[in-house]
Design an enzyme around this catalytic site. Structure first.
Site, short mmCIF file in Angstrom:
data_model
loop_
_atom_site.label_atom_id
_atom_site.label_comp_id
_atom_site.label_asym_id
_atom_site.label_seq_id
_atom_site.Cartn_x
_atom_site.Cartn_y
_atom_site.Cartn_z
N HIS A 14 0.86 -1.19 0.00
CA HIS A 14 0.00 0.00 0.00
C HIS A 14 0.89 1.24 0.00
O HIS A 14 0.97 1.98 0.98
CB HIS A 14 -0.92 0.00 1.22
CG HIS A 14 -2.04 0.97 1.14
ND1 HIS A 14 -3.29 0.71 1.65
CD2 HIS A 14 -2.13 2.21 0.61
CE1 HIS A 14 -4.09 1.75 1.45
NE2 HIS A 14 -3.39 2.68 0.82
N LYS B 185 -6.43 -0.04 -8.93
CA LYS B 185 -6.88 0.47 -7.64
C LYS B 185 -8.20 1.20 -7.83
O LYS B 185 -8.29 2.14 -8.63
CB LYS B 185 -5.84 1.43 -7.06
CG LYS B 185 -6.29 2.18 -5.80
CD LYS B 185 -6.48 1.23 -4.62
CE LYS B 185 -6.91 1.98 -3.36
NZ LYS B 185 -5.90 2.93 -2.88
N HIS C 12 -10.61 3.57 -5.89
CA HIS C 12 -10.50 4.46 -4.73
C HIS C 12 -11.67 5.43 -4.72
O HIS C 12 -12.05 5.98 -5.75
CB HIS C 12 -9.18 5.22 -4.79
CG HIS C 12 -8.82 5.92 -3.51
ND1 HIS C 12 -9.50 7.02 -3.04
CD2 HIS C 12 -7.83 5.67 -2.60
CE1 HIS C 12 -8.96 7.42 -1.90
NE2 HIS C 12 -7.95 6.62 -1.61
N HIS D 48 -10.23 0.81 -2.01
CA HIS D 48 -10.47 1.77 -0.93
C HIS D 48 -11.94 2.15 -1.09
O HIS D 48 -12.30 2.92 -1.97
CB HIS D 48 -9.55 2.98 -1.09
CG HIS D 48 -9.82 4.10 -0.14
ND1 HIS D 48 -8.85 4.65 0.68
CD2 HIS D 48 -10.95 4.81 0.13
CE1 HIS D 48 -9.36 5.62 1.39
NE2 HIS D 48 -10.64 5.74 1.07
N HIS E 265 -6.55 13.84 2.06
CA HIS E 265 -7.65 13.78 1.10
C HIS E 265 -8.13 15.16 0.66
O HIS E 265 -9.25 15.31 0.18
CB HIS E 265 -8.80 12.93 1.67
CG HIS E 265 -8.41 11.49 1.76
ND1 HIS E 265 -8.39 10.65 0.67
CD2 HIS E 265 -7.97 10.75 2.82
CE1 HIS E 265 -7.97 9.46 1.04
NE2 HIS E 265 -7.71 9.49 2.34
#
Length: 571
Positions: free
Chosen positions: A138, A221, A223, A250, A324
């Site tokens: 990760h 991925k 996400h 995610h 984020h």
């Protein structure tokens, strides 16, 4: 007549043997030797007056053409792996492990598996511990210096995505599109570790996903910052099934496109790697943790919440806001951050790791996690869980081998299996790349003594280059010859998809590193996770966030003191 010596005398000369126990750092964990491959009285040791000399433990007549003659022998090492705690010599040839057993001269010694010849070098590991190089699955590729930091902690493989300090890389482990994937494959030529890159998994047009796999991505991925919708996830899994690659998820923290049950309905029975399954790093609020009960979910959690301490909750709110790209002036952004940081699920995370319900530990590097602390925090959790929950079944005083094997699997073999690279790395076994970490037991889990990468010493604690001896202060990590010249590419692997490998991505990009395809992924299940395959019934109380395993509430106390911390970092 035979010569007899005391156990203490033997240990001081050759290291521990069967029945002896080694304390791991300053933790409460003890590894007990299960088997010793040595023939007592014929141990191969190097140095003045020792046995590895011409005509003695070194064979005087064989050449390197003999398949059993090693390029490098790591002598009398205590090997800690997912399936063993043994004392043995390790034979390395052409950069790969070819034997674990007894090294020496078969002309005069019994039961020799590894021949020491005039072409053989020695790393003396008497009294030392050897483990496989760690695998962090990760990794946000934000800063190239992450590789060196990780290497100096015992990590030799990075899997994830990114292109540098872009917002997409800071928040999501994604290397998007063929152009970025190719540039990162080229950049990897200068890194001293193995790497594999994941592409962006959000597209309803499968061609946009397939072109990334063809470009060399080892998986995709999905996400939430790009939109972790059931539709996007299902399309990504369709492509993964076609090309035998992994999907890392995610999940949707805000439950915008559905709840945990909707995500699992989209997944169906297809395998995927569930990132930070505890939920603090992201994912369905408040019950993503329940996904670890599914047999097709390979769950990991990340090191910022491991182990649970009295600082964990406070630290995480700021980390979420920065990682984020959230705005403290927007109430909804504050609510987003608050929803992820639930002390009840974080407190349960340690216990689920200890029970083998969570199978892996990774970093989430520079995106809420610390790239150089995967190994340290893994053993801190093991210590805390022994402290709170007692020994695992089968363990006893001065023998924590079952717990040790469970925890070491979390950052070695299980990540390798999950991402289709276990044929090459992830354990100390013949046929695998010689990515090996040597530890002084006092510093186990914190500071390796040296790291062997592809059979050559890559990084080591060493003294002043102008010193009269190699231990002249300052003693610190220094690059070794494995990081210079052509060795930088000849001792490390770049992992790509099978289709990219078969279509000659190495030739197309003029890659010098060993390029290898990922494989055997889509048929995986949690049963393939070594020592970490438990699938109990999991429930989360939607009001209190308390976690239940088979109807029993689980939690852990916040630590105020831990091993492997400040006493190791005074200098």
């Amino acid at each position: 007549m035979s010569f007899k010596m005391t156990q203490n005398q033997y240990t001081s000369l050759y290291g521990p043997t069967v029945g002896d126990s080694i304390r791991l750092g300053d933790t409460n964990l003890f590894a007990q030797i299960e088997k010793d491959y040595a023939v007592y009285g014929e141990e191969a040791t190097f140095g003045g007056g020792k046995s590895i000399r011409d005509g003695m433990a070194q064979n005087p007549r064989v050449t390197r053409d003999d398949v059993n003659v090693a390029d490098l022998v790591i002598s009398n090492a205590v090997i800690i792996d997912y399936d063993k705690v043994v004392k043995a010599d390790i034979g390395i040839k052409n950069g790969y492990i070819f034997a674990i057993g007894n090294a020496g001269n078969p002309d005069i010694m019994d039961n020799v598996d590894i021949i020491i010849g005039s072409t053989t070098d020695i790393i003396a590991a008497e009294g030392k511990i050897v483990t496989a190089g760690g695998i962090d699955t990760h990794v946000h590729f934000i800063n190239p210096e992450q590789a060196e930091v990780a290497l100096e902690s015992g990590i030799t493989t990075h899997i994830g995505g990114g292109t540098g300090a872009s917002e997409g890389s800071k928040a999501t482990t994604v290397t998007p599109g063929p152009w970025h994937i190719h540039r990162m494959l080229e950049a990897a030529e200068g890194l001293p570790i193995n790497v594999g890159f994941t592409g962006k998994g959000q597209a309803t047009n499968p061609t946009a996903l397939i072109e990334q796999i063809n470009a060399g991505a080892i998986g995709l991925k999905v996400h939430e910052d790009w939109g972790a919708t059931p539709s996007a996830l299902s399309h990504a899994l369709d492509v993964a099934d076609e090309f035998d690659v992994q999907i890392a998820l995610h999940a949707d923290t805000l439950n915008e496109a559905g709840f945990m049950e909707d995500t699992m309905a989209a997944v169906k029975d297809r395998v995927l790697h569930m990132y930070h399954t505890e939920g603090a790093g992201g994912g369905h609020t408040p019950d993503l943790i329940k996904s670890a009960a599914f047999s097709n979910i390979l769950p990991s959690s990340t090191n910022p919440t491991l182990p649970y301490t009295h600082n964990t909750v406070d630290e995480h709110l700021d980390m979420v806001m920065i990682t984020h790209h959230l705005n403290a002036a927007i109430p909804e952004d504050i609510a987003f951050a608050d929803s992820r940081i639930r002390k009840e699920t974080i407190a349960a995370e340690d216990v689920l790791q200890d029970m083998g319900v969570f199978s892996m530990i990774s970093s989430d590097s520079q995106a809420m996690g610390r790239v150089g602390e995967v190994i340290t925090r893994t053993w801190q959790v093991a210590h805390r869980m022994k402290e709170q929950r007692g020994p695992l079944d089968g363990d006893f005083e001065h023998n924590d081998n079952n717990r040790i094997k469970r925890y070491i699997a979390k950052y070695t073999i299980n990540p390798a299996i999950t991402h289709g690279i276990s044929e090459y790395v992830g354990s100390i076994e013949p046929g695998k790349l010689a990515d090996i970490v040597l530890w002084d037991p006092i510093f186990f889990g914190v500071k390796p003594e040296l790291v062997v990468k592809g059979g050559l010493i890559n990084s080591a604690v060493n003294g002043d280059a102008n010193g009269s001896i190699p231990t002249s202060e300052p003693m610190k990590y220094r690059k070794m010859y494995g990081q210079y010249g052509g060795n930088l590419t000849s001792t490390s692997m770049t992992f790509v998809s099978k289709t990219a490998y078969e279509n000659g991505i190495n030739r197309a990009l003029n890659l010098k590193r060993m390029v290898r395809p990922v494989k055997n992924i889509r048929q995986l299940s949690k049963a393939d996770m070594k020592n970490n395959s438990a699938t109990p019934k999991l429930d989360v109380d939607p009001q209190t966030y308390e976690v239940y395993v088979d109807g029993e509430k689980i939690t852990s106390n916040a630590a105020t003191e831990l091993p492997l911390t400040q006493r190791y970092f005074l200098f």
